[in-house]
Design a protein around this motif. Structure first.
Motif, PDB file in Angstrom:
ATOM      1  N   UNK A  38       0.854  -1.185   0.000  1.00 28.60           N
ATOM      2  CA  UNK A  38       0.000   0.000   0.000  1.00 28.60           C
ATOM      3  C   UNK A  38       0.891   1.237   0.000  1.00 28.60           C
ATOM      4  N   UNK A  39       0.311   2.381  -0.356  1.00 32.99           N
ATOM      5  CA  UNK A  39       1.121   3.602  -0.415  1.00 32.99           C
ATOM      6  C   UNK A  39       0.856   4.468   0.810  1.00 32.99           C
ATOM      7  N   UNK A  40       1.753   5.397   1.008  1.00 30.21           N
ATOM      8  CA  UNK A  40       1.812   6.233   2.205  1.00 30.21           C
ATOM      9  C   UNK A  40       0.456   6.835   2.610  1.00 30.21           C
ATOM     10  N   UNK A  41      -0.222   7.509   1.694  1.00 31.92           N
ATOM     11  CA  UNK A  41      -1.447   8.226   2.061  1.00 31.92           C
ATOM     12  C   UNK A  41      -2.723   7.499   1.634  1.00 31.92           C
ATOM     13  N   UNK A  42      -2.627   6.202   1.445  1.00 31.82           N
ATOM     14  CA  UNK A  42      -3.766   5.472   0.891  1.00 31.82           C
ATOM     15  C   UNK A  42      -4.872   5.224   1.914  1.00 31.82           C
ATOM     16  N   UNK A  43      -6.064   5.005   1.387  1.00 29.99           N
ATOM     17  CA  UNK A  43      -7.192   4.632   2.235  1.00 29.99           C
ATOM     18  C   UNK A  43      -6.913   3.283   2.893  1.00 29.99           C
ATOM     19  N   UNK A  68     -13.540  -7.195   9.072  1.00 31.81           N
ATOM     20  CA  UNK A  68     -13.099  -6.567   7.834  1.00 31.81           C
ATOM     21  C   UNK A  68     -13.633  -5.149   7.837  1.00 31.81           C
ATOM     22  N   UNK A  69     -12.834  -4.174   7.413  1.00 29.59           N
ATOM     23  CA  UNK A  69     -13.375  -2.835   7.219  1.00 29.59           C
ATOM     24  C   UNK A  69     -12.932  -2.300   5.859  1.00 29.59           C
ATOM     25  N   UNK A  70     -13.656  -1.281   5.396  1.00 28.88           N
ATOM     26  CA  UNK A  70     -13.316  -0.661   4.124  1.00 28.88           C
ATOM     27  C   UNK A  70     -14.171  -1.181   2.993  1.00 28.88           C
ATOM     28  N   UNK A  71     -13.927  -0.636   1.825  1.00 32.92           N
ATOM     29  CA  UNK A  71     -14.733  -0.994   0.665  1.00 32.92           C
ATOM     30  C   UNK A  71     -13.876  -1.311  -0.538  1.00 32.92           C
ATOM     31  N   UNK A  72     -14.393  -2.208  -1.352  1.00 37.89           N
ATOM     32  CA  UNK A  72     -13.751  -2.587  -2.608  1.00 37.89           C
ATOM     33  C   UNK A  72     -12.273  -2.916  -2.429  1.00 37.89           C
ATOM     34  N   UNK A  73     -11.417  -2.157  -3.128  1.00 39.22           N
ATOM     35  CA  UNK A  73      -9.996  -2.510  -3.081  1.00 39.22           C
ATOM     36  C   UNK A  73      -9.322  -2.050  -1.790  1.00 39.22           C
ATOM     37  N   UNK A  74     -10.090  -1.365  -0.919  1.00 41.14           N
ATOM     38  CA  UNK A  74      -9.497  -0.890   0.337  1.00 41.14           C
ATOM     39  C   UNK A  74      -9.896  -1.734   1.542  1.00 41.14           C
ATOM     40  N   UNK A 123      -3.331 -10.105   8.895  1.00 44.11           N
ATOM     41  CA  UNK A 123      -4.242  -9.244   8.151  1.00 44.11           C
ATOM     42  C   UNK A 123      -3.879  -9.254   6.679  1.00 44.11           C
ATOM     43  N   UNK A 124      -4.849  -8.872   5.872  1.00 44.23           N
ATOM     44  CA  UNK A 124      -4.614  -8.870   4.433  1.00 44.23           C
ATOM     45  C   UNK A 124      -5.744  -8.154   3.711  1.00 44.23           C
ATOM     46  N   UNK A 125      -5.585  -7.939   2.420  1.00 46.02           N
ATOM     47  CA  UNK A 125      -6.654  -7.293   1.652  1.00 46.02           C
ATOM     48  C   UNK A 125      -7.633  -8.330   1.105  1.00 46.02           C
ATOM     49  N   UNK A 126      -7.491  -9.565   1.527  1.00 53.03           N
ATOM     50  CA  UNK A 126      -8.453 -10.588   1.123  1.00 53.03           C
ATOM     51  C   UNK A 126      -9.259 -11.008   2.335  1.00 53.03           C
ATOM     52  N   UNK A 127     -10.422 -11.593   2.101  1.00 49.03           N
ATOM     53  CA  UNK A 127     -11.206 -12.031   3.244  1.00 49.03           C
ATOM     54  C   UNK A 127     -10.418 -13.110   3.985  1.00 49.03           C
TER      55      UNK A 127
END
Ligand SMILES: *[C@@H]1O[C@H](CO)[C@@H](O)[C@H](O)[C@H]1NC(C)=O
Ligand SMILES: *[C@@H]1O[C@H](CO)[C@@H](O)[C@H](O)[C@H]1NC(C)=O
Ligand SMILES: *[C@@H]1O[C@H](CO)[C@@H](O)[C@H](O)[C@H]1NC(C)=O
Ligand SMILES: *[C@@H]1O[C@H](CO)[C@@H](O)[C@H](O)[C@H]1NC(C)=O
Length: 259
Positions: A38-43, A68-74, A123-127
């Motif tokens: 992920x990048x510095x200022x990303x959601x 899980x929190x956030x939406x779509x790719x976040x 943790x991860x960006x996948x379920x």
């Protein structure tokens, strides 16, 4: 003048000492995900921070939390688990320490796994259900060989099988015990599933984790740990857990073969 310098020295010394003591200990193990950065200022980073800072207050009474929190790719999914014999206060401290340290170990990776002997985070960006593809079972091994390793493994397996009968019916999905191995070595083991698993899923998860033993560098060693996404176990030749009382499994519900 001299005394002022001396006072300043004492002040800095005490102050620094305090700062150093307040630092959480380094993680005992960690592994960064290979599912991108992920990048510095990303959601994504914001979501991850939100999750990490609230973890210890969200733990359930078994020292477990998944969300899980956030939406779509976040979307960020997290799972934390304290060892079943840990008091709640210590569990919170352990999870707080992890939350601070894990981002130092994996400062930009979307996924991470790590912890101490008494608590673990992933943790991860996948379920959470899909993280199997990011994290393979995590192995941890003692460097010392078990003496009489064939017999050691046989007795260890018997002990693990007996714990697999108890843990699925425990509220915390946790069980620990001991057995006598070759050369009067006492073998200690604990097994644990995520508390939200059904008894059947817990039993099956442990069966699968035991099956990973042949791939574990800990095979034939005096100690080892295997963590999968939904369950884990550990064995040692020293007493590493708190004795707890376990209720006996209801008769006839689960079966296991023991020789
Ligand atoms: C996780 O992030 C990686 C890298 O940005 C991306 O390729 C992948 O599709 C993402 N996975 C999900 C489930 O969003
Ligand atoms: C992140 O945001 C800060 C403050 O808004 C800004 O100064 C910085 O340049 C940004 N960094 C990147 C990599 O975009
Ligand atoms: C927690 O994990 C269980 C499966 O183990 C899943 O059914 C549930 O949806 C998860 N909860 C969240 C908030 O991700
Ligand atoms: C083995 O476990 C039992 C409880 O099942 C306990 O009473 C006993 O003290 C343990 N033995 C050793 C050597 O730790």
């Amino acid at each position: 003048m001299a005394i002022q310098k001396w006072l300043l020295f004492v002040f800095l010394h005490v102050h620094l000492h305090h700062l150093i003591l307040a630092q959480p200990p380094d993680l005992e193990f960690s592994e960064c995900g290979v599912n991108g950065d992920y990048t510095e200022n990303s959601t994504y980073k914001k979501n991850l921070n939100t999750l990490l800072t609230s973890l210890s207050s969200k733990l359930d009474r078994y020292g477990f939390y998944n969300a899980s929190i956030g939406q779509n790719s976040d979307i960020v999914s997290v799972i934390v688990l304290c060892r079943g014999d840990l008091e709640m206060e210590k569990c919170r401290t352990c999870v707080n320490n992890i939350a601070q340290q894990i981002v130092k170990s994996c400062p930009k990776q979307k996924g991470a796994l790590g912890g101490y002997t008494e608590c673990i985070i992933k943790y991860s960006n996948q379920s959470i259900e899909d993280t199997q593809s990011i994290f393979s079972p995590y192995f941890y091994s003692s460097i010392k060989d078990a003496s009489g390793s064939d017999e050691f493994n046989r007795e260890l397996r018997k002990l693990l099988d007996s714990l697999r009968v108890v843990a699925p019916d425990d509220d915390r999905k946790y069980a620990s015990g001991n057995a006598t191995g070759p050369n009067f070595q006492t073998i200690y083991a604990l097994v644990q599933c995520n508390p939200d698993l059904s008894p059947e899923d817990c039993f099956d998860c442990l069966t699968e984790a035991y099956g990973d033993m042949s791939d574990c560098p800990c095979n034939g060693k005096k100690g080892g740990r295997i963590f999968t996404n939904r369950c884990n176990f550990r064995f040692e030749t020293y007493h590493f857990f708190r004795e707890m009382t376990f209720k006996a499994p209801p008769a006839g519900e689960l079966h296991y073969s023991s020789e």
